[in-house]
Design a protein around this motif. Sequence first.
Motif, PDB file in Angstrom:
ATOM      1  N   LYS A  14      52.580  20.013 -75.472  1.00 29.41           N
ATOM      2  CA  LYS A  14      52.505  19.044 -74.555  1.00 29.41           C
ATOM      3  C   LYS A  14      52.943  17.464 -75.443  1.00 29.41           C
ATOM      4  O   LYS A  14      53.722  17.784 -76.643  1.00 29.41           O
ATOM      5  CB  LYS A  14      51.536  18.703 -73.782  1.00 29.41           C
ATOM      6  CG  LYS A  14      50.947  20.002 -73.261  1.00 29.41           C
ATOM      7  CD  LYS A  14      50.003  19.534 -72.099  1.00 29.41           C
ATOM      8  CE  LYS A  14      49.202  21.150 -71.623  1.00 29.41           C
ATOM      9  NZ  LYS A  14      48.517  20.684 -70.314  1.00 29.41           N
ATOM     10  N   GLU A 168      50.691  29.748 -63.806  1.00 23.37           N
ATOM     11  CA  GLU A 168      49.667  28.763 -64.479  1.00 23.37           C
ATOM     12  C   GLU A 168      49.279  28.166 -63.022  1.00 23.37           C
ATOM     13  O   GLU A 168      49.818  27.104 -62.611  1.00 23.37           O
ATOM     14  CB  GLU A 168      50.316  27.716 -65.327  1.00 23.37           C
ATOM     15  CG  GLU A 168      50.688  28.228 -66.446  1.00 23.37           C
ATOM     16  CD  GLU A 168      50.792  27.083 -67.627  1.00 23.37           C
ATOM     17  OE1 GLU A 168      50.281  27.461 -68.735  1.00 23.37           O
ATOM     18  OE2 GLU A 168      51.595  26.137 -67.500  1.00 23.37           O
ATOM     19  N   GLY A 174      44.231  22.315 -68.296  1.00 20.80           N
ATOM     20  CA  GLY A 174      43.353  21.216 -68.767  1.00 20.80           C
ATOM     21  C   GLY A 174      41.974  21.003 -68.081  1.00 20.80           C
ATOM     22  O   GLY A 174      41.248  19.885 -68.309  1.00 20.80           O
ATOM     23  N   SER A 213      43.539  26.790 -69.072  1.00 23.84           N
ATOM     24  CA  SER A 213      42.142  26.777 -69.768  1.00 23.84           C
ATOM     25  C   SER A 213      42.024  27.978 -70.491  1.00 23.84           C
ATOM     26  O   SER A 213      40.741  28.453 -70.647  1.00 23.84           O
ATOM     27  CB  SER A 213      41.183  26.296 -68.768  1.00 23.84           C
ATOM     28  OG  SER A 213      41.270  24.950 -68.172  1.00 23.84           O
ATOM     29  N   GLY A 234      47.579  25.371 -73.610  1.00 25.39           N
ATOM     30  CA  GLY A 234      47.749  24.090 -73.767  1.00 25.39           C
ATOM     31  C   GLY A 234      46.966  23.541 -74.876  1.00 25.39           C
ATOM     32  O   GLY A 234      46.782  23.728 -76.279  1.00 25.39           O
ATOM     33  N   GLY A 235      45.608  22.842 -74.683  1.00 27.72           N
ATOM     34  CA  GLY A 235      44.698  22.145 -75.255  1.00 27.72           C
ATOM     35  C   GLY A 235      44.157  23.125 -76.521  1.00 27.72           C
ATOM     36  O   GLY A 235      44.198  22.641 -77.625  1.00 27.72           O
TER      37      GLY A 235
HETATM   38  C1  PEP Z   1      49.253  24.417 -70.391  1.00 26.83           C
HETATM   39  O1  PEP Z   1      49.865  23.282 -70.600  1.00 26.83           O
HETATM   40  O2  PEP Z   1      50.408  25.285 -70.048  1.00 26.83           O
HETATM   41  C2  PEP Z   1      47.987  24.883 -70.144  1.00 26.83           C
HETATM   42  C3  PEP Z   1      47.906  26.109 -70.046  1.00 26.83           C
HETATM   43  O3  PEP Z   1      47.060  23.960 -70.833  1.00 26.83           O
HETATM   44  P1  PEP Z   1      45.685  24.228 -70.985  1.00 26.83           P
HETATM   45  O4  PEP Z   1      45.455  25.432 -71.719  1.00 26.83           O
HETATM   46  O5  PEP Z   1      45.147  22.842 -71.696  1.00 26.83           O
HETATM   47  O6  PEP Z   1      44.916  24.389 -69.432  1.00 26.83           O
END
Ligand code: PEP
Length: 255
Positions: A14, A168, A174, A213, A234-235
Motif C-alpha cells: 500500500k 478480499e 486491516g 488480515s 497487506g500489513g
Molecule cells: C490488502 O491490502 O490487500 C490486505 C489484505 O490488507 P491486510 O492484510 O492488512 O488486511
Amino acid sequence: MSMEPRPLVAGNWKMNGLKTSLAETGRLSTLLKERSASCDVLICPPFTLLMELAAFFAGSAVDLGAQDCHPQKSGAHTGDISAEMLRDCGCSYVIVGHSERRADHGESSELVAQKAAAGQGEDLTTIICVGETEAERDQGKTLDVVSGQLKKSIPGTADPAKTVIAYEPVWAIGSGRTPTAGDVAEVHGMIRTRLFERFGGAGQGLRILYGGSVKPSNASELMAVTNVDGALVGGASLKADDFNGIIDAYRADAR
Ligand code: PEP
C-alpha cells in the motif's frame, strides 16, 4: 496452463515504504533462500520503490508487481502510471480493483476491467480484487456482490494464464477480523464456478487468493481451504518475519 495452480503469496505494501525499507526486503530474501517454498512470492511496493526493488530482486525467487495502473498506454494523465511503464521498470504483475482504490478513487468494475486489459496487454499478470462490505455481508448479499464484481471486472479479452482473482472482504482488510474457513470456502467455490463458466477448463488453473488480515497465526488454516490458492497480504507483508511466516503455509516441512 497446469490444472493445479501453483499458489501465490503476494505482499501489498500500500502507501508504505521508503528507501530504508530495503533492509527488510534483504531480510526476506535471506529467509527465502534458507527454506524454499512451494509457492510463488510477489512484492507490490509503492511506485517509488519499483526500480530499486527490480534491481534488488533480479534473478531471485521474488516477483515484482505494482498496486495499480492506468488503462491507457500513455498520454495526458497527470500523476498516473501506465502498464507499459510498469513492464519497463521490471514488473510482472499488477493489482487492479483493490477495495481501497474502489473506495478512495470511485473506481468502478468497468474501469477495473479496462485496467486489467491494459495490464495483460503489456504481459503483466493481473490480480483482480473483489469483495463485499460488512453491510453487504450482513444483508446476505455477499455472493451476489462478489459475483457481480467478478463478471464486470474481468475484461472480455482476459487471458486466463494472466488472470489472478483476489477475494478480499472489505471488512476483513486491516481489521484483524477474518471470515470463517466455511465462509471463505463458500465464496471461493462460487468464484471457481464463475471462472469455469467464463474460461471453461482453464478456470481450474486460475489462482484465487484470499486477502484480509492474513497473518502467520491464521495462514495455514486459511490456505488449507479448498479453492484458496494463496494470499494477498497487506500489513503482514511489511515485516519480513511475518511475511515469511505466511509463506510457511506452503513449506512442506512446516505443514
Ligand atoms: C490488502 O491490502 O490487500 C490486505 C489484505 O490488507 P491486510 O492484510 O492488512 O488486511
